[in-house]
Design a protein around this motif. Sequence first.
Motif, PDB file in Angstrom:
ATOM      1  N   ARG A   1       0.827  -1.215   0.000  1.00  0.00           N
ATOM      2  CA  ARG A   1       0.000   0.000   0.000  1.00  0.00           C
ATOM      3  C   ARG A   1       0.860   1.263   0.000  1.00  0.00           C
ATOM      4  N   THR A   2       1.917   1.258   0.807  1.00  0.00           N
ATOM      5  CA  THR A   2       2.787   2.434   0.890  1.00  0.00           C
ATOM      6  C   THR A   2       3.484   2.696  -0.432  1.00  0.00           C
ATOM      7  N   ASN A   3       3.991   1.655  -1.064  1.00  0.00           N
ATOM      8  CA  ASN A   3       4.695   1.855  -2.329  1.00  0.00           C
ATOM      9  C   ASN A   3       3.750   2.283  -3.442  1.00  0.00           C
ATOM     10  N   LEU A   4       2.516   1.760  -3.435  1.00  0.00           N
ATOM     11  CA  LEU A   4       1.541   2.221  -4.426  1.00  0.00           C
ATOM     12  C   LEU A   4       1.223   3.691  -4.223  1.00  0.00           C
ATOM     13  N   LEU A   5       1.045   4.108  -2.950  1.00  0.00           N
ATOM     14  CA  LEU A   5       0.783   5.524  -2.665  1.00  0.00           C
ATOM     15  C   LEU A   5       1.958   6.391  -3.080  1.00  0.00           C
ATOM     16  N   LEU A   6       3.173   5.947  -2.771  1.00  0.00           N
ATOM     17  CA  LEU A   6       4.357   6.717  -3.149  1.00  0.00           C
ATOM     18  C   LEU A   6       4.500   6.781  -4.668  1.00  0.00           C
ATOM     19  N   LEU A   7       4.195   5.669  -5.357  1.00  0.00           N
ATOM     20  CA  LEU A   7       4.255   5.666  -6.817  1.00  0.00           C
ATOM     21  C   LEU A   7       3.230   6.621  -7.403  1.00  0.00           C
ATOM     22  N   ALA A   8       1.984   6.586  -6.859  1.00  0.00           N
ATOM     23  CA  ALA A   8       0.944   7.500  -7.335  1.00  0.00           C
ATOM     24  C   ALA A   8       1.329   8.950  -7.085  1.00  0.00           C
ATOM     25  N   ALA A   9       1.871   9.214  -5.877  1.00  0.00           N
ATOM     26  CA  ALA A   9       2.306  10.572  -5.557  1.00  0.00           C
ATOM     27  C   ALA A   9       3.443  11.005  -6.475  1.00  0.00           C
ATOM     28  N   GLY A  10       4.367  10.091  -6.780  1.00  0.00           N
ATOM     29  CA  GLY A  10       5.466  10.414  -7.680  1.00  0.00           C
ATOM     30  C   GLY A  10       4.979  10.725  -9.091  1.00  0.00           C
ATOM     31  N   ILE A  11       4.016   9.911  -9.583  1.00  0.00           N
ATOM     32  CA  ILE A  11       3.460  10.164 -10.914  1.00  0.00           C
ATOM     33  C   ILE A  11       2.738  11.503 -10.947  1.00  0.00           C
ATOM     34  N   ALA A  12       1.937  11.782  -9.889  1.00  0.00           N
ATOM     35  CA  ALA A  12       1.220  13.062  -9.820  1.00  0.00           C
ATOM     36  C   ALA A  12       2.196  14.228  -9.779  1.00  0.00           C
ATOM     37  N   ALA A  13       3.250  14.093  -8.977  1.00  0.00           N
ATOM     38  CA  ALA A  13       4.255  15.150  -8.893  1.00  0.00           C
ATOM     39  C   ALA A  13       4.949  15.342 -10.236  1.00  0.00           C
ATOM     40  N   LEU A  14       5.262  14.230 -10.910  1.00  0.00           N
ATOM     41  CA  LEU A  14       5.918  14.314 -12.210  1.00  0.00           C
ATOM     42  C   LEU A  14       5.023  14.997 -13.241  1.00  0.00           C
ATOM     43  N   ILE A  15       3.720  14.642 -13.239  1.00  0.00           N
ATOM     44  CA  ILE A  15       2.770  15.281 -14.162  1.00  0.00           C
ATOM     45  C   ILE A  15       2.684  16.770 -13.876  1.00  0.00           C
ATOM     46  N   ALA A  16       2.607  17.126 -12.574  1.00  0.00           N
ATOM     47  CA  ALA A  16       2.526  18.539 -12.204  1.00  0.00           C
ATOM     48  C   ALA A  16       3.788  19.281 -12.636  1.00  0.00           C
ATOM     49  N   ILE A  17       4.943  18.643 -12.437  1.00  0.00           N
ATOM     50  CA  ILE A  17       6.203  19.289 -12.817  1.00  0.00           C
ATOM     51  C   ILE A  17       6.266  19.479 -14.325  1.00  0.00           C
ATOM     52  N   VAL A  18       5.899  18.436 -15.090  1.00  0.00           N
ATOM     53  CA  VAL A  18       5.939  18.534 -16.556  1.00  0.00           C
ATOM     54  C   VAL A  18       4.956  19.595 -17.056  1.00  0.00           C
ATOM     55  N   ALA A  19       3.724  19.590 -16.494  1.00  0.00           N
ATOM     56  CA  ALA A  19       2.721  20.574 -16.917  1.00  0.00           C
ATOM     57  C   ALA A  19       3.193  21.986 -16.598  1.00  0.00           C
ATOM     58  N   SER A  20       3.706  22.178 -15.397  1.00  0.00           N
ATOM     59  CA  SER A  20       4.194  23.511 -15.011  1.00  0.00           C
ATOM     60  C   SER A  20       5.361  23.932 -15.886  1.00  0.00           C
ATOM     61  N   SER A  21       6.263  22.998 -16.156  1.00  0.00           N
ATOM     62  CA  SER A  21       7.417  23.321 -16.998  1.00  0.00           C
ATOM     63  C   SER A  21       6.986  23.694 -18.415  1.00  0.00           C
ATOM     64  N   LEU A  22       6.015  22.943 -18.966  1.00  0.00           N
ATOM     65  CA  LEU A  22       5.514  23.277 -20.307  1.00  0.00           C
ATOM     66  C   LEU A  22       4.861  24.653 -20.321  1.00  0.00           C
ATOM     67  N   TRP A  23       4.032  24.904 -19.311  1.00  0.00           N
ATOM     68  CA  TRP A  23       3.344  26.213 -19.258  1.00  0.00           C
ATOM     69  C   TRP A  23       4.347  27.339 -19.107  1.00  0.00           C
ATOM     70  N   LEU A  24       5.331  27.167 -18.231  1.00  0.00           N
ATOM     71  CA  LEU A  24       6.339  28.203 -18.025  1.00  0.00           C
ATOM     72  C   LEU A  24       7.229  28.350 -19.255  1.00  0.00           C
ATOM     73  N   THR A  25       7.488  27.237 -19.962  1.00  0.00           N
ATOM     74  CA  THR A  25       8.281  27.316 -21.189  1.00  0.00           C
ATOM     75  C   THR A  25       7.547  28.111 -22.261  1.00  0.00           C
ATOM     76  N   LEU A  26       6.233  27.848 -22.385  1.00  0.00           N
ATOM     77  CA  LEU A  26       5.428  28.623 -23.336  1.00  0.00           C
ATOM     78  C   LEU A  26       5.402  30.094 -22.948  1.00  0.00           C
ATOM     79  N   ALA A  27       5.270  30.351 -21.642  1.00  0.00           N
ATOM     80  CA  ALA A  27       5.287  31.744 -21.182  1.00  0.00           C
ATOM     81  C   ALA A  27       6.632  32.398 -21.492  1.00  0.00           C
ATOM     82  N   THR A  28       7.715  31.636 -21.325  1.00  0.00           N
ATOM     83  CA  THR A  28       9.042  32.164 -21.644  1.00  0.00           C
ATOM     84  C   THR A  28       9.149  32.484 -23.130  1.00  0.00           C
TER      85      THR A  28
END
Length: 497
Positions: free
Chosen positions: A10-37
């Motif tokens: 259960r812990t590793n699944l939660l950590l994996l889900a949190a990691g995927i969510a964090a990665l998606i958020a980072i990629v989305a933010s990076s894309l948005w900030l790159t477009l803004a740049t």
Amino acid sequence: MPISQAFFRRTNLLLLAAGIAALIAIVASSLWLTLATERNFDDVVGAREVRSASADLMSLVQDAETGQRGFLLTRDRAYLAPYTDAVARLDERFRRLSAAVGGLPDIGPFVERLQTAITAKLAELSATVAMAESGDFDGALAAVRDGRGKALMDQARAGFASILERSEAALVAAIAAQERTSLWLRWVTIIGAIVILGLAGAATWTILGYTTEIMAARKELEGLNVGLEERVRERTDALVKANDEIQRFAYIVTHDLRAPLVNIMGFTSELESTFKPIEAYVDAQGAQAEVLRAEAETALKADAPEALGFIRSSTRKMDGLINAILKISREGSRTLKPARVALDAQLEAAAAAVHHQASETGGGITIDAKVDSIVSDKFSLDQIVGNLLDNAIKYRAPDRPLAIVARTRNARSGWVAIEIEDNGRGIAAGDHERIFELFRRSGTQNTPGEGIGLAHVRTLVRNLGGDITVRSEFGVGTTFTILLPADLRTVKRSSQT
């Protein structure tokens, strides 16, 4: 707390889900900030293009005016080249400026006013040049001197200045926005990296903890497998010893308890015989009564009290034997309470209780604790150590000061040894096992006791999952060694499975 398989999954699944969510958020933010740049960069380029187009246009207007002035002053057509070239290129440069300000709508009105001023200025220049080409240089110079051309040029310069000022402001704002976007992009990258590293660290910690527990469990299992034969042998020895205890106990019940009972029966018969002279005296008459009187008095005052005394002594002995048996039986069935026991404090407390008795002989008690603590039943340990110290004092050698050493040491993996060593009168080799039997004592019996102390101690030790042995040399001293498990809870779990 052990990590269960369900918790690990259960812990590793939660950590994996949190990691995927964090990665998606980072990629989305990076894309948005790159477009803004990219948008900010386009704004910077656009502002610089406006500045460049304005400067080029201003330079062409100035070249046209310079060519006009040179031609009018020198009357040499060679000076018309800058004017002609500027007029030919002016439309193209103006279209470039109009295109450049397309992304800056607030500059549009200034461009329109600039276009009006430049058109008027070109018309003024064209008129004076045409007059000079027709030979009317004086009229052309007079037209220049009237100040209209200067006023138009000043309007054009003001228009250029307004456009440059606003394009500069737009450039500064675009650069600031680009810097902010770059800063946000940097922070998103740093924070994202920290989050990813934190999740990776948590997952690594969980995996390492779970792996460590698996390895520890595997190692423990290997140890259990390796020590299984030894434990079987120990259990067999324990069963043999328990069987010997049962046989000795049966012997005590059938022999030691039977002996006082036989005495009671014998003296009861003797007591019955004692009353016969008394009965005869009571039944006799006259002279015969006087003859029987002496025998009756002897039976009543001597024989009967003696018989009653033997009966009373035998019953007391039986009562003592029964109480001793009950005491050991109750101790064997007492519920143990495992707790962390500090061995040095335990030995010091036991030594303090008998210190005055040891000091009376000019000796003392030394504590040598090499093991900090064990998990065991504190009450049982108190009784074990207290009994052994009492015995050391009771059976001391009269010709030398008593010296007792109480020490603890690690015997083997998972086991602790407690040793009580004295320089007392010692125990004969043939009595080393006999002293642990119920109602059995060794050597000269010049001290009070019933022979239940060491039997009680062995019962306590075995109830704690251990064993007690003795090393002794007669006339030199004695060492009792108590071998106990370091954690009584493991013994209880083992006995329950």
